[in-house]
Design a protein around this motif. Sequence first.
Motif, PDB file in Angstrom:
ATOM      1  N   UNK A 200      -4.556  -3.771  -7.307  1.00 11.68           N
ATOM      2  CA  UNK A 200      -3.661  -4.205  -6.326  1.00 11.68           C
ATOM      3  C   UNK A 200      -2.063  -3.705  -6.301  1.00 11.68           C
ATOM      4  N   UNK A 201      -1.695  -3.750  -7.977  1.00  9.08           N
ATOM      5  CA  UNK A 201      -0.576  -3.212  -8.067  1.00  9.08           C
ATOM      6  C   UNK A 201      -0.003  -1.665  -7.795  1.00  9.08           C
ATOM      7  N   UNK A 202      -1.140  -0.801  -8.304  1.00  9.13           N
ATOM      8  CA  UNK A 202      -1.163   0.472  -8.073  1.00  9.13           C
ATOM      9  C   UNK A 202      -1.312   0.768  -6.381  1.00  9.13           C
TER      10      UNK A 202
ATOM     11  N   UNK B 152      -4.430   4.678  -5.502  1.00  8.17           N
ATOM     12  CA  UNK B 152      -3.882   3.670  -6.510  1.00  8.17           C
ATOM     13  C   UNK B 152      -5.023   2.832  -6.786  1.00  8.17           C
ATOM     14  N   UNK B 153      -5.701   2.543  -5.718  1.00  7.25           N
ATOM     15  CA  UNK B 153      -6.711   1.508  -5.986  1.00  7.25           C
ATOM     16  C   UNK B 153      -7.858   1.917  -7.041  1.00  7.25           C
ATOM     17  N   UNK B 154      -8.228   3.023  -6.865  1.00  9.95           N
ATOM     18  CA  UNK B 154      -9.220   3.621  -7.708  1.00  9.95           C
ATOM     19  C   UNK B 154      -8.667   3.888  -8.983  1.00  9.95           C
ATOM     20  N   UNK B 155      -7.453   4.370  -9.386  1.00 14.19           N
ATOM     21  CA  UNK B 155      -6.952   4.262 -10.598  1.00 14.19           C
ATOM     22  C   UNK B 155      -6.931   3.119 -11.407  1.00 14.19           C
ATOM     23  N   UNK B 156      -6.450   1.996 -10.509  1.00 17.59           N
ATOM     24  CA  UNK B 156      -6.322   0.631 -11.183  1.00 17.59           C
ATOM     25  C   UNK B 156      -7.579  -0.100 -11.512  1.00 17.59           C
ATOM     26  N   UNK B 157      -8.796   0.437 -10.704  1.00 16.32           N
ATOM     27  CA  UNK B 157     -10.236  -0.149 -11.072  1.00 16.32           C
ATOM     28  C   UNK B 157     -10.631   0.713 -12.220  1.00 16.32           C
TER      29      UNK B 157
ATOM     30  N   UNK C 204       4.290   4.079  -9.468  1.00 16.75           N
ATOM     31  CA  UNK C 204       3.091   2.887  -9.753  1.00 16.75           C
ATOM     32  C   UNK C 204       2.406   3.057 -11.003  1.00 16.75           C
ATOM     33  N   UNK C 205       1.380   2.087 -11.257  1.00 18.14           N
ATOM     34  CA  UNK C 205       0.711   2.195 -12.365  1.00 18.14           C
ATOM     35  C   UNK C 205       1.316   1.527 -13.479  1.00 18.14           C
ATOM     36  N   UNK C 206       2.440   0.990 -13.578  1.00 20.98           N
ATOM     37  CA  UNK C 206       3.034   0.269 -14.708  1.00 20.98           C
ATOM     38  C   UNK C 206       1.966  -0.654 -15.624  1.00 20.98           C
ATOM     39  N   UNK C 207       1.501  -1.596 -14.578  1.00 21.32           N
ATOM     40  CA  UNK C 207       0.739  -2.430 -15.453  1.00 21.32           C
ATOM     41  C   UNK C 207      -0.698  -1.702 -16.094  1.00 21.32           C
ATOM     42  N   UNK C 208      -1.060  -0.834 -15.348  1.00 24.25           N
ATOM     43  CA  UNK C 208      -2.195   0.047 -15.701  1.00 24.25           C
ATOM     44  C   UNK C 208      -1.930   0.851 -16.943  1.00 24.25           C
TER      45      UNK C 208
END
Length: 433
Positions: A24-26, A51-56, A80-84
Amino acid sequence: MRVGAWTRRRSMWLDIGLATVAAGECAWSAAVFAFRQGLGTAAVAAVAVFGLVAGSTLVVRRRWPLIPVAAALATIPLDAGYTLLMIGLYTLGAYRPEGAASRFAERRVMSALCAVAIAETVIVSTLTLGTQQQEALRHGVAEYVLVILSVLVAVAISVPPAILGLYIGAKRRLLVALTERAEGLETELGLLADQAHERARRARMEERTRIAREMHDVVAHRVSLMVVHAGALERVVHKDLDRAAQSARLMGDIGRQALDELRQILGVLRTVEPEEETDPTGTTGTAVGMGSPVDEGEAAALGLADLPKLVDESRAAGLGVRYTLGGPRNALPAQAEQTAYRVVQEALTNVLKHAPGTDVEVVVAYVTGGVALAVSNTCPAADIVPAADRGLPSGGNGLVGMRERVHALGGSFAAGPTDEGGFRVEARLLTAT
């Protein structure tokens, strides 16, 4: 309970939850970045899906920890992707692949990934400083302060998760190593206990074999002499009273000697339960069990000095024995003395049973570091009655027992018929170290 790639159901739900949050964050951050850049709706939707695929990818973080980190580095240019990234760096340190090569390159890989993440974060922040600078100038914040803040944020989201992951991974591997070592020590202790039981069993078997040899030698020789003298007594009791009385006395002496030797051997069988006892003075002591040194010393009393008496007994039983002792005298261990005595004793017993009335030559010679001996008899007469028919049964263990005795001391043994039709027993005991 194992569920797919997870060892516990709780771990599965945790990874699914983290992947949902990171996806969701990405997706949201990437879509906002694309919208601010003035891209079209299709591009914004595509970036959000990326982003959705990257976070998954956090779903597979435990099995392939490098995939979430690579996905995070790919989404950072989209702001984006900092949480990831934080979860991925932690997972890479905590769940890195095992192996010597991985351990050697672990810190280098983590340092390189953190440097790339910091560089990307700073570059993205610098490229977006235009909007930030206008807002900062309104509040009196200098441009270099924004750059420093970008660097600090980049370091904060990269280095601490990596260090924490390395620490947790090292702690986990240490616990695994300690567990494996404890299991290995437990297995080793079990093997040592099994080996101790096996050694105890072999010791008992060897002790039983030794006692069986002693019993055989004593009983076979003494009882054979008694049977021979009993037969002679039966033949002469009505003809020669003096000779009959002499045979009776010899039988009594032989019987008493047999009882004395049996008493010495059976003393080894006395078993006292090993337990600590307290005497009046308050000291503790352990009772002596089977095979104590005292019993061993008593049972090993016979030696080469007793051979003349043994030869006299055989002569009294009707054998023409010639005894020769040669070589410079030297001290021998008690066990070697007893073994030499028993070999000669058993050889004379065999002659008495299978070739009575023949001439026997006993030769004992002290040699360098030990003693050599030989017992040979002439060819028996054709009218010799078999030993079994004369009431002298043979168990067939005489030669076996002699060979075992000699080989136990590292000596050599040989026995067999001679060219003249007799039989010869030879043994050599070397006691030099």
